[in-house]
Design an enzyme around this catalytic site. Structure first.
Site, PDB file in Angstrom:
ATOM      1  CG  ASN A 231     -10.428   4.658   8.151  1.00 58.22           C
ATOM      2  OD1 ASN A 231     -10.489   3.883   9.096  1.00 58.22           O
ATOM      3  ND2 ASN A 231      -9.615   4.443   7.124  1.00 58.22           N
TER       4      ASN A 231
ATOM      5  CB  THR B 291      -7.848   1.704   8.848  1.00 58.05           C
ATOM      6  OG1 THR B 291      -7.952   1.872   7.430  1.00 58.05           O
ATOM      7  CG2 THR B 291      -7.015   2.820   9.462  1.00 58.05           C
ATOM      8  N   GLY B 292      -8.227  -1.297   7.624  1.00 57.38           N
ATOM      9  CA  GLY B 292      -9.125  -2.411   7.290  1.00 57.38           C
ATOM     10  C   GLY B 292      -8.796  -3.650   8.112  1.00 57.38           C
TER      11      GLY B 292
ATOM     12  CG  ASN C 274      -0.828  -0.464   5.421  1.00 55.48           C
ATOM     13  OD1 ASN C 274      -0.454  -1.255   6.283  1.00 55.48           O
ATOM     14  ND2 ASN C 274      -1.714  -0.791   4.505  1.00 55.48           N
TER      15      ASN C 274
ATOM     16  CG  HIS D 168     -12.786   0.099   7.802  1.00 57.60           C
ATOM     17  ND1 HIS D 168     -11.977  -0.348   6.785  1.00 57.60           N
ATOM     18  CD2 HIS D 168     -12.119   1.151   8.367  1.00 57.60           C
ATOM     19  CE1 HIS D 168     -10.872   0.379   6.742  1.00 57.60           C
ATOM     20  NE2 HIS D 168     -10.934   1.300   7.680  1.00 57.60           N
TER      21      HIS D 168
ATOM     22  CD  GLU E  67      -6.927   1.442   1.171  1.00 54.37           C
ATOM     23  OE1 GLU E  67      -6.970   2.680   1.291  1.00 54.37           O
ATOM     24  OE2 GLU E  67      -5.893   0.766   1.359  1.00 54.37           O
ATOM     25  NE  ARG E  68     -13.349   7.089   3.085  1.00 52.96           N
ATOM     26  CZ  ARG E  68     -13.574   7.771   4.222  1.00 52.96           C
ATOM     27  NH1 ARG E  68     -14.788   8.259   4.492  1.00 52.96           N
ATOM     28  NH2 ARG E  68     -12.603   7.942   5.111  1.00 52.96           N
TER      29      ARG E  68
ATOM     30  CG  ASN F  92      -1.804   1.123   1.441  1.00 52.38           C
ATOM     31  OD1 ASN F  92      -2.143   1.397   2.579  1.00 52.38           O
ATOM     32  ND2 ASN F  92      -2.232   1.789   0.403  1.00 52.38           N
TER      33      ASN F  92
END
Ligand SMILES: N[C@H](CCC[C@H](N)C(=O)O)C(=O)O
Length: 266
Positions: free
Chosen positions: A147, A209-210, A74, A149, A198-199, A12
């Protein structure tokens, strides 16, 4: 001319700009142009490191589509490597404590939130097992880790058309701020496989974060117990969380190269 570092967390990838000495006016269109893999430098997210009155540095995060967002796991792991020491980072999602470990970093990502209006959703709903469905996917969970999810636990991850379903769900009106779409498979008592749409960036090789949101949802549903190894296409992260606590994410961070650019050209 301005300097930047190209970095990544499990593939990423990021363009990281040090704006502490010289502020840089970052707009949606400039971020999109820099992130463009053909006409720009190319990255999933653009990261701006700045000054903060209440932390060692600030971190602004822009997706490849130019949208500014609250959190990027990340990239957070890349900051100690970029700055050269352990750091307290001010983000839109709060203060994050990032410590360098061998080959990467360990970050306290804060406490997850589960209320429907904290995700956010457009209307009230249970977020452990949502009363919403898309095609033949199972009822998902939703978690905010700074954020938004949504997490689908599926029997066979390789059978899911993530590239087709991701954008449909990302932009569903149920999510007023859009959403990051996580497709996960339980492969062991402490082990998940994960692919993330990812958005604002699409399918990425990893989403920190996922991984946090998915591990939290799996622990809440008692599908696994922590610490959880989350295997993404780009590699593994270790996520530790217990109900009522904050999330600890540990994994690699890589510096690839440094470069120079004339930001006025973007
Ligand atoms: N696409 C995310 C931001 C980047 C998250 C991801 N790169 C990570 O490592 O957490 C969002 O719009 O909320």
């Amino acid at each position: 001319m301005g300097r930047f570092s190209k970095m990544h967390g499990l593939g990423n990838d990021f363009v990281v700009i040090d704006a502490r000495a010289h502020a840089l006016d970052m707009t949606e269109s400039r971020a999109r142009a820099i992130a463009d893999r053909h006409a720009g430098i190319g990255c999933d997210q653009l990261i701006l490191i700045g000054n903060a009155p209440d932390a060692d540095v600030s971190m602004q995060i822009f997706n490849a589509d130019g949208s500014e967002v609250e959190a990027c796991g990340n990239a957070t792991r890349c900051v100690p490597l970029f700055v050269g020491r352990d750091v307290l980072i001010r983000t839109r999602a709060g203060l994050l404590d990032a410590k360098a470990v061998d080959g990467g970093a360990s970050v306290d990502m804060g406490a997850p939130r589960f209320d429907w209006d904290a995700i956010p959703l457009a209307y009230a709903m249970d977020t452990l097992t949502m009363s919403a469905s898309w095609e033949d996917l199972p009822p998902p969970a939703a978690v905010n880790v700074g954020n938004p999810h949504i997490i689908f636990f599926v029997e066979d991850l390789d059978a899911v058309d993530t590239a087709r379903l991701g954008p449909i769900i990302e932009t569903d009106p149920l999510f007023p701020a859009r959403v990051n779409v996580n497709f996960a498979q339980v492969v062991g008592d402490n082990h998940l496989r994960l692919i993330v749409w990812e958005r604002g960036a699409g399918l990425t090789r990893a989403c920190g974060t996922g991984a946090c949101a998915t591990a939290v949802a799996a622990i809440r549903r008692k599908l696994v117990s922590g610490p959880v190894t989350v295997s993404l296409p780009g590699g593994d992260l270790v996520i530790d969380w217990a109900p009522g606590g904050t999330i600890r994410m540990t994994g690699p961070a890589t510096h690839v190269f440094d470069g120079e650019a004339d930001w006025s050209r973007f």
